[in-house]
Design a protein around this motif. Structure first.
Motif, PDB file in Angstrom:
ATOM      1  N   ILE A 105       0.838  -1.195   0.000  1.00  0.00           N
ATOM      2  CA  ILE A 105       0.000   0.000   0.000  1.00  0.00           C
ATOM      3  C   ILE A 105       0.877   1.251   0.000  1.00  0.00           C
ATOM      4  O   ILE A 105       1.801   1.366   0.807  1.00  0.00           O
ATOM      5  CB  ILE A 105      -0.948   0.015   1.222  1.00  0.00           C
ATOM      6  CG1 ILE A 105      -1.940  -1.152   1.121  1.00  0.00           C
ATOM      7  CG2 ILE A 105      -1.698   1.354   1.311  1.00  0.00           C
ATOM      8  CD1 ILE A 105      -2.896  -1.273   2.294  1.00  0.00           C
TER       9      ILE A 105
ATOM     10  N   ARG B 206       0.494   5.121   0.523  1.00  0.00           N
ATOM     11  CA  ARG B 206      -0.513   6.098   0.966  1.00  0.00           C
ATOM     12  C   ARG B 206      -0.321   7.445   0.305  1.00  0.00           C
ATOM     13  O   ARG B 206       0.798   7.930   0.173  1.00  0.00           O
ATOM     14  CB  ARG B 206      -0.417   6.291   2.464  1.00  0.00           C
ATOM     15  CG  ARG B 206      -0.907   5.086   3.209  1.00  0.00           C
ATOM     16  CD  ARG B 206      -0.922   5.432   4.656  1.00  0.00           C
ATOM     17  NE  ARG B 206      -0.797   4.217   5.437  1.00  0.00           N
ATOM     18  CZ  ARG B 206      -0.929   4.193   6.741  1.00  0.00           C
ATOM     19  NH1 ARG B 206      -1.163   5.306   7.395  1.00  0.00           N
ATOM     20  NH2 ARG B 206      -0.816   3.068   7.396  1.00  0.00           N
TER      21      ARG B 206
ATOM     22  N   SER C  84     -14.371   5.471   3.095  1.00  0.00           N
ATOM     23  CA  SER C  84     -13.374   5.016   4.073  1.00  0.00           C
ATOM     24  C   SER C  84     -13.946   3.987   5.055  1.00  0.00           C
ATOM     25  O   SER C  84     -13.215   3.280   5.722  1.00  0.00           O
ATOM     26  CB  SER C  84     -12.814   6.217   4.824  1.00  0.00           C
ATOM     27  OG  SER C  84     -13.883   6.944   5.386  1.00  0.00           O
TER      28      SER C  84
END
Ligand code: SF4
Ligand code: SF4
Lengths: 222, 121
Positions: B11, B13, B83
């Motif tokens: 991941i 960010r 989210s």
């Protein structure tokens, strides 16, 4: 500013495939703003070329550099020290930059990475439209600030022509009639008297018709 | 919520998907990634209004370019979720990993490996 458009990658690959060491050279001015030939586009093109040649099993060196401008000696001089590390340069500057670079580095093959389109404005995100054709004798003062040379398909100076319908030009329903825009603006300015005056014959010798143009300024020359 | 997600992706960010540039996607492939997926907020819900729309365009640009350079545009995708949708994130991640497994390794990585092997032999 000068508006340019990226050339299709296939076309660029075709032009450079026989060179082993290629420099992708960007320009920090107009082509950066119209997202065709700035630092970001240099990185993208160089990365794409590297990947393409790797998948083809070919070993190439692809360099990246972006100059402040390619239409000024001083910035183009910055690459003199390492231009010999390359066999060809893809310039992402407008046609002016490509040519100026070619003039300076006589023996270096110079390839354009963009198509230079026009002098225009950024109307909206992803939309650039023509505003001026550098005719050399600006008439905007009497046309309400709207250019009949670049925005009227026929360059009519006492318009509109008979093809103006509903504010659109006869060449396309998506193209505003420049003379409609001129009339609208003159009305807004309360200057319709100007519209009644017949425009004198324009001096086209300052346009392309007079051959390549130069500006010489004795007051700044040293 | 403890969700199972594949472990073979990394991941990266970003403050907003609008920060994603075309070059980030291309560099990932140059460095050997087999696929890239961008996960943005729901369309219309971007805190900066257009970040996720920009990201979508850049993913589309990446797909087109990757097709043309022989890497394959189907290796990049854009997803949108809110989210609070952890399970959906897990589902998209699994979907993406399965897609990539079907497509096989990134050809750039394969070519580079071949070269290293040849040099070692
Ligand atoms: S009249 Fe000539 S110089 Fe003025 S905007 Fe039009 S093309 Fe450009
Ligand atoms: S319709 Fe208007 S813009 Fe089009 S050619 Fe005639 S005067 Fe020029």
């Amino acid at each position: 500013m000068i508006i340019a458009e990226k050339k299709p990658i296939e076309e660029i690959i075709e032009e450079v495939k026989d060179f082993d060491r290629i420099l992708v050279l960007g320009c920090n001015e107009c082509v950066t703003v119209c997202e065709a030939g700035g630092k970001k586009e240099v990185e993208v093109l160089a990365s794409a070329l590297r990947m393409y040649f790797i998948t083809q099993g070919k070993e190439k060196t692809i360099g990246e550099r972006t100059l402040e401008r390619q239409c000024d000696h001083e910035y183009l001089e910055e690459i003199r020290g390492n231009i010999d590390d390359y066999d060809a340069v893809i310039s992402l500057a407008c046609g002016v930059g490509v040519q100026f670079c070619a003039e300076k580095y006589l023996e270096m093959p110079l390839l354009p990475g963009v198509n230079t389109v026009c002098l225009g404005a950024n109307e909206d995100r992803g939309l650039w439209t023509e505003r001026c054709q550098a005719c050399g004798t600006c008439v905007l003062a009497r046309t309400g600030g709207i250019c009949p040379v670049s925005r009227c398909a026929k360059r009519v100076l006492n318009g509109p022509c008979g093809g103006s319908t509903g504010g659109k030009c006869e060449i396309s329903k998506d193209t505003d009639c420049a003379w409609q825009l001129i009339v609208d603006r003159l009305k807004a300015l309360d200057k319709m008297d100007d519209y009644e005056k017949v425009a004198p014959i324009k001096d086209w010798s300052t346009d392309r018709a007079g051959g390549p143009r130069t500006v010489t300024r004795e007051d700044v020359k040293i | 919520m403890r969700l199972k997600i594949p472990t073979n992706f990394r991941i990266v960010r970003l403050p907003c998907t609008g920060k994603l540039d075309l070059i980030h996607v291309l560099r990932s492939f140059e460095k050997g990634a087999d696929g890239v997926f961008a996960v943005g907020c729901m369309e219309g819900d971007c805190h900066f209004n257009q970040g996720n729309f920009r990201a979508r365009k850049r993913i589309e640009q990446a797909a087109q370019l990757l097709d043309k350079v022989g890497v394959g545009g189907e290796r990049v995708r854009m997803y949108n979720l809110s989210s609070g949708e952890g399970p959906l994130f897990a589902q998209y991640a699994t979907e993406m990993v399965e897609l990539i497994k079907k497509l096989g390794p990134n050809p750039i990585k394969q070519m580079k490996q071949k070269k290293t092997d040849a040099a070692a032999a």
